[in-house]
Design an enzyme around this catalytic site. Structure first.
Site, mmCIF file in Angstrom:
data_model
loop_
_atom_site.group_PDB
_atom_site.id
_atom_site.type_symbol
_atom_site.label_atom_id
_atom_site.label_comp_id
_atom_site.label_asym_id
_atom_site.label_seq_id
_atom_site.Cartn_x
_atom_site.Cartn_y
_atom_site.Cartn_z
ATOM 1 C CG ASP A 182 -1.403 -1.210 1.483
ATOM 2 O OD1 ASP A 182 -1.420 -2.178 0.849
ATOM 3 O OD2 ASP A 182 -2.200 -1.509 2.558
HETATM 4 N N1 DQQ Z 1 -2.227 -3.807 3.991
HETATM 5 C C1 DQQ Z 1 -3.583 -3.738 4.049
HETATM 6 C C2 DQQ Z 1 -4.148 -2.937 5.166
HETATM 7 C C3 DQQ Z 1 -3.019 -3.217 6.023
HETATM 8 C C4 DQQ Z 1 -1.961 -3.242 5.259
HETATM 9 C C5 DQQ Z 1 -4.251 -3.444 2.323
HETATM 10 C C6 DQQ Z 1 -0.941 -4.200 5.982
HETATM 11 O O1 DQQ Z 1 -5.361 -3.169 5.651
HETATM 12 O O2 DQQ Z 1 -3.045 -2.169 6.911
HETATM 13 O O3 DQQ Z 1 -3.602 -4.005 1.670
HETATM 14 O O4 DQQ Z 1 0.552 -4.243 4.975
#
Ligand code: DQQ
Length: 582
Positions: free
Chosen positions: A67
Site C-alpha cells: 500500500d
Molecule cells: N495492507 C492492507 C491494510 C493493512 C496493510 C491492505 C498491511 O489493511 O494495513 O493491503 O500491509
C-alpha cells in the site's frame, strides 16, 4: 422478468462463487489480507531479475512493496511512504519506506520512516495517512499491531519539521491514540484516513467490520491526541466484509481542481472509497456529507460494495488520495500487485509497484469520477510517432513502429461508423459482470463494432499479446460499451493469473461516435484509461518473447464494421530517477 434486486442478488452469488474458486486456486489477487509465506519472508534476493521490472512506475530497487501510505506535499516536496519488506520479496517485516520527489516522477529514497520498535507497534506498522496541521505541521496516523496483536491507531511526528525531507520520525510515548473498544473486532480495525476539520473537531475514519458488515468508524478529537469514537460510523454497508484503507474527500461539483480534505459546502460532493478485503478490489461512491451530523449518504443510483463503481477494474488496491496544494489537484496512488506466484517473486527479488499518480475529479454529469495521469508524466515522453486517419477493416492489425513498445505512452482516438451493426446485448448478460463478459467476448471473437483497440506487449508473431479494447453492443434504447484489458494471451509462462479485466464505459455514442484510449505500457504493466479516464484498467503481465526490443505495439480491429484510428500518438518513454538506493 427479473427485477433489478433479483438480478443484483444473482450477480452477487455468481461473483462470490468465482471469488471462492479463485481463493482456493490461490494464484489470484483474491485472498484474505496478505498471503503469508514464512519461507520467503526474509529471503534476501541474490540478484534482482530485471526483465519485468518497470521503468517509470514507482518501485524500490528490490523487495516487496504494497500500500501507498501518507502521501503529502510538504516543504516543496512530494512525500510518498509505502508498506515495504526490507528483507524479502513477499509480504512480511513491514516498515514504512519513504521517498521524496519534486515532480511525482523522479524519486529519491530515504531511510524508512516508521518501523516496529514500541509495545504499541512491535508486531507491525501498517497503513495510514498524513495530515498537515495548521502551522505546517505534518503528522502521520498509522495502524500498529501491538504486543497483544491488537490493531491500534498511533501517531508519528517529524523530529525536525524544518527539514523538508522529514527524514526522522518520532513515535511519542502517549501512543496508541485509539484502541479497539469492547464493541470492535481488534483484528479488523485499521488504516486511519487523513483527518479533516469541522465543527471544532478533527475527524478521521478507521476501517473495520462488524460481523460481515463493512464499517467506516468515525473518531473525533479537539487536539489530535484525545480521540473519541462517534456513536455511529460515518457509513457502513451489509455483506461487504472488512473495509480496508478507507478514503474520504471532497470534490468540486464543477471543474477539475482538487480541494483540501476539510472543505465542505453546497458546491462540493464527497467521495468514500473502501478496499474490500474479500474481493481485493476497491469501490467508491459519490454522495453528500452532512458535517453537523457526521453522516455520509451515497447518491441514490450508487451502490456500496463490489457491484459499485471502481477506480480501476484491474490490479489496483489499497489506494489513497491527497490534496496537492501546490497545483490545486487531488492525486490518487494505488498499489498494483503482481499476478505471478510468491515463488516467482522470491526468485525475481521484487514484487509490487505503485500505479502512475492520477488526477481525480468529478465528471461533469456528477455520476462518477474521472482520472488521468499527472501531467508531469509527459516530461518522460521521448521519440514520438503518429498515425492519422487509419481505417481498420475487419482483421486488420497495423504496427505502430519506431518507438520502444515495451516502454511507451500511447493515445488514440477511434471514430466509429454508424452504430446500426453493433451486436445485440443479450439481456441475459445483465447477470454478468464486465469481466465475465470480456472472458466470453475476447479480442479475437468477431463482433459488429469491435473488438478494436491496441495489442500491447505483443510478440512479432502474436504468440503473446495483451489487448486493450472496446466492444459496442446495442441494448434496448441505448448502446453498451465494454472495455477490456485481457491478460489471457499475455505470456507463454505457466502459473500466472491471467484475468480478462473489464469495465463498462458510461458514454453516449449517439453524439460523437468517438472513443479514446490511453495506455501506459511499462514492461510488466499496462495501465489504460478509456474515454478520457471514465474507465481505467491496470493489468500486470509477464511476457517471455515480448520483452524489451522483442515487444511490439499494434492497433487492431476484429469487428465486421471498419473503425478509424483518427489520430494515434505514441511516445517512447524515458526512465526517470527511481529510488536508486534504499
Ligand atoms: N495492507 C492492507 C491494510 C493493512 C496493510 C491492505 C498491511 O489493511 O494495513 O493491503 O500491509
Amino acid at each position: 422478468m427479473m427485477d433489478i434486486t433479483a438480478i443484483k442478488l444473482l450477480v452477487e452469488v455468481i461473483f462470490l462463487a468465482c471469488c471462492y474458486v479463485f481463493a482456493i486456486n490461490n494464484i489470484t489477487g483474491v485472498e484474505a489480507l496478505h498471503n503469508v509465506y514464512p519461507e520467503f519472508q526474509s529471503l534476501a534476493a541474490v540478484k534482482v531479475k530485471q526483465v519485468h521490472r518497470t521503468a517509470f512506475h514507482f518501485q524500490p530497487p528490490r523487495n516487496w512493496i504494497n500500500d501507498p501510505n501518507g502521501p503529502m506535499y510538504f516543504g516543496g516536496l512530494y512525500h510518498l511512504f509505502y508498506q515495504y519488506n526490507p528483507e524479502g520479496a513477499v509480504w512480511g517485516n513491514i516498515v514504512w519506506a519513504h521517498s521524496v520527489s519534486k515532480d511525482l516522477i523522479n524519486w529519491e529514497a530515504l531511510e524508512p520512516a516508521i518501523y516496529p520498535s514500541k509495545p504499541f507497534d512491535v508486531n507491525g506498522c501498517w497503513s495510514g495517512s498524513a495530515t498537515v496541521l495548521p502551522g505546517n505541521k505534518p503528522i502521520i496516523l498509522y495502524t500498529g499491531i501491538d504486543s497483544q496483536n491488537r490493531q491500534v491507531q498511533n501517531y508519528a511526528i517529524p523530529e525536525n519539521a524544518s527539514d523538508p525531507y522529514l527524514r526522522k520520525w518520532i513515535k511519542p510515548d502517549n501512543n496508541p491514540l485509539v484502541i479497539p473498544d469492547a464493541g470492535i473486532n481488534a483484528t479488523a480495525f485499521r488504516d486511519p484516513t487523513t483527518a479533516w476539520w469541522g465543527n471544532g473537531h478533527w475527524k478521521m475514519l478507521v476501517g473495520g467490520k462488524r460481523k460481515h458488515r463493512g464499517m467506516a468508524y468515525l473518531y473525533r478529537s479537539k487536539d489530535f491526541v484525545h480521540w473519541v469514537k462517534a456513536h455511529h460510523p460515518l457509513h457502513s454497508a451489509p455483506q461487504t466484509g472488512m473495509w480496508e484503507c478507507p478514503d474520504f474527500y471532497p470534490v468540486p461539483l464543477v471543474g477539475k481542481l482538487g480541494l483540501d480534505t476539510s472543505k465542505v459546502g453546497r458546491d462540493v460532493k464527497h467521495v468514500l472509497k473502501v478496499s474490500l478485503d474479500e474481493t481485493r478490489y476497491e469501490y467508491y461512491t459519490v454522495g453528500t456529507y452532512f458535517p453537523e451530523k457526521d453522516r455520509y449518504v451515497p447518491d441514490k443510483e450508487l451502490v456500496d460494495g463490489w457491484s459499485g463503481l471502481r477506480y480501476d477494474y484491474g490490479n489496483f488496491y489499497a489506494s489513497k488520495t491527497f490534496f496537492d496544494p501546490a497545483k490545486k489537484r487531488r492525486i490518487l496512488w494505488a498499489w498494483a500487485n503482481e499476478s505471478d506466484t510468491a515463488s516467482n517473486d522470491a526468485a525475481k527479488g521484487w514484487a509490487g509497484i505503485q500505479t502512475i499518480p492520477r488526477d481525480v475529479w468529478l465528471s461533469p454529469d456528477g455520476k462518477q469520477l474521472l482520472q488521468w495521469p499527472v501531467v508531469e508524466l509527459e516530461t518522460l515522453r521521448g521519440k514520438k510517432v503518429g498515425i492519422n486517419k487509419q481505417i481498420l477493416k475487419q482483421g486488420d492489425h497495423v504496427e505502430v513502429e519506431g518507438i520502444t513498445a515495451a516502454q511507451a505512452d500511447v493515445e488514440v482516438i477511434f471514430s466509429l461508423p454508424s452504430l446500426a451493426k453493433a451486436e445485440e446485448f443479450n439481456p441475459s448478460w445483465s447477470n454478468l459482470d464486465a469481466q465475465t463478459l470480456c472472458g466470453k467476448k475476447g479480442s479475437k471473437i468477431q463482433g459488429g463494432i469491435g473488438p478494436f483497440g491496441l495489442l500491447t506487449l505483443a510478440s512479432k508473431n502474436l504468440e503473446e499479446f495483451t489487448p486493450v479494447f472496446f466492444r459496442v453492443f446495442k441494448a434496448k434504447g441505448r448502446h453498451v460499451v465494454l472495455m477490456c484489458s485481457d491478460a489471457t494471451s499475455s505470456s507463454l509462462q505457466d502459473n500466472l493469473y491471467r484475468p480478462s479485466f473489464a469495465g463498462f464505459v458510461d458514454v453516449d455514442l449517439s453524439h460523437s461516435k468517438k472513443l479514446s484510449l490511453r495506455s501506459l505500457i511499462d514492461h510488466s504493466v499496462v495501465e489504460s484509461y478509456g474515454a478520457g479516464g471514465k474507465t481505467c484498467i491496470t493489468s500486470r503481465v509477464y511476457p517471455t518473447l515480448a520483452v524489451n526490443n522483442g515487444a511490439h505495439l499494434y492497433v487492431f480491429n476484429n469487428g465486421t464494421q471498419p473503425v478509424t484510428a483518427e489520430s494515434l500518438n505514441a511516445w517512447s518513454m524515458n526512465a526517470p530517477t527511481m529510488n536508486k538506493r534504499i
